[in-house]
Motif scaffolding. Structure first.
Motif, short mmCIF file in Angstrom:
data_model
loop_
_atom_site.label_atom_id
_atom_site.label_comp_id
_atom_site.label_asym_id
_atom_site.label_seq_id
_atom_site.Cartn_x
_atom_site.Cartn_y
_atom_site.Cartn_z
N LEU A 11 0.98 -1.08 -0.12
CA LEU A 11 -0.10 -0.09 -0.02
C LEU A 11 0.83 1.24 -0.14
O LEU A 11 0.66 2.18 -0.81
N ARG A 12 1.95 1.02 0.73
CA ARG A 12 2.79 2.48 0.69
C ARG A 12 3.46 2.59 -0.58
O ARG A 12 3.61 3.81 -1.14
N THR A 13 3.85 1.56 -1.19
CA THR A 13 4.37 1.50 -2.56
C THR A 13 3.29 2.07 -3.65
O THR A 13 3.90 3.02 -4.48
N ASP A 14 2.24 1.71 -3.34
CA ASP A 14 1.17 2.34 -4.19
C ASP A 14 1.03 3.94 -4.15
O ASP A 14 0.65 4.59 -4.98
N VAL A 15 0.84 4.07 -2.89
CA VAL A 15 0.48 5.81 -2.39
C VAL A 15 1.85 6.39 -2.85
O VAL A 15 1.74 7.74 -3.48
N GLU A 16 2.92 5.89 -2.75
CA GLU A 16 4.01 6.52 -3.19
C GLU A 16 4.13 6.91 -5.02
O GLU A 16 4.18 7.92 -5.45
N ALA A 17 3.57 5.93 -5.49
CA ALA A 17 3.52 5.52 -7.04
C ALA A 17 2.38 6.95 -7.46
O ALA A 17 2.66 7.54 -8.45
N LEU A 18 1.50 6.84 -6.76
CA LEU A 18 0.19 7.91 -6.98
C LEU A 18 0.82 9.44 -6.57
O LEU A 18 0.52 10.22 -7.42
N LYS A 19 1.49 9.52 -5.68
CA LYS A 19 2.16 10.75 -5.39
C LYS A 19 2.88 11.16 -6.47
O LYS A 19 3.01 12.42 -6.75
N ARG A 20 3.80 10.19 -7.06
CA ARG A 20 4.76 10.88 -8.13
C ARG A 20 3.88 11.00 -9.46
O ARG A 20 4.32 11.98 -9.98
N ASN A 21 2.79 10.48 -9.43
CA ASN A 21 2.03 10.39 -10.86
C ASN A 21 0.88 11.58 -10.84
O ASN A 21 0.14 11.74 -11.79
N ARG A 22 0.90 12.19 -9.53
CA ARG A 22 -0.28 13.06 -9.71
C ARG A 22 -0.23 14.21 -10.48
O ARG A 22 1.04 14.73 -10.67
N TRP A 23 -1.37 14.96 -10.86
CA TRP A 23 -1.06 16.19 -11.69
C TRP A 23 -0.89 17.18 -10.81
O TRP A 23 -1.35 17.44 -9.64
N PRO A 24 -0.05 18.08 -11.15
CA PRO A 24 0.15 19.52 -10.65
C PRO A 24 -0.90 20.49 -10.91
O PRO A 24 -0.74 21.34 -11.46
N LEU A 25 -1.85 20.21 -9.86
CA LEU A 25 -3.15 21.13 -10.07
C LEU A 25 -2.92 22.65 -9.76
O LEU A 25 -3.55 23.33 -10.46
N ALA A 26 -2.04 22.79 -8.93
CA ALA A 26 -1.83 24.32 -8.56
C ALA A 26 -1.17 25.14 -9.80
O ALA A 26 -1.53 25.95 -10.31
N ALA A 27 -0.19 24.15 -10.76
CA ALA A 27 0.45 24.87 -11.76
C ALA A 27 -0.67 24.84 -12.94
O ALA A 27 -0.51 25.88 -13.70
N ILE A 28 -1.24 23.65 -12.94
CA ILE A 28 -2.36 23.79 -13.92
C ILE A 28 -3.27 24.83 -13.76
O ILE A 28 -3.85 25.61 -14.92
N GLY A 29 -3.56 25.33 -12.59
CA GLY A 29 -4.83 26.26 -12.15
C GLY A 29 -4.05 27.74 -12.49
O GLY A 29 -4.87 28.52 -13.15
N ALA A 30 -2.74 27.87 -12.25
CA ALA A 30 -2.09 29.01 -12.63
C ALA A 30 -1.85 29.23 -14.12
O ALA A 30 -2.15 30.43 -14.67
N LEU A 31 -1.73 28.26 -14.95
CA LEU A 31 -1.43 28.44 -16.06
C LEU A 31 -2.80 28.73 -17.02
O LEU A 31 -2.84 29.56 -17.82
N THR A 32 -4.06 28.09 -16.55
CA THR A 32 -5.33 28.32 -16.78
C THR A 32 -5.62 29.91 -16.55
O THR A 32 -6.23 30.58 -17.46
#
Length: 96
Positions: A60-81
């Motif tokens: 589970l820890r491995t899966d959570v770390e993989a999700l953290k690495r692959n998440r979208w940078p929502l703050a940067a996308i919001g700023a660019l939008t």
């Protein structure tokens, strides 16, 4: 009752008492053996459960770390939008 008869009666009763006590101790020993076996089995089951839980938590820890690495940078996308919207608004204002 004469003395030999009394001592024979006492001896018979003592032998009967010894048999009863021996039977009681055998029953207690058997019950204790069952309890010890159950305790050992529960200990093995608990140890196996701990190992399985630790393995699952590791996965589970491995899966959570993989999700953290692959998440979208929502703050940067919001700023660019926001910047793109501002640029589009400015272009619309100056083009008129």
């Amino acid at each position: 009752m004469t003395v030999p008869e009394a001592s024979a009666t006492v001896a018979v009763e003592l032998e009967r008492l010894r048999g009863t006590v021996s039977t009681g101790f055998a029953e207690v020993k058997g019950s204790l053996s069952v309890l010890v076996e159950r305790s050992d089995r529960n200990e093995r089951d608990l140890q196996q459960l701990r190992q399985d839980t630790e393995k699952d938590l590791g996965d589970l820890r491995t899966d959570v770390e993989a999700l953290k690495r692959n998440r979208w940078p929502l703050a940067a996308i919001g700023a660019l939008t926001g910047i793109a919207g501002s640029v589009a608004g400015l272009l619309a204002l100056f083009i008129r």
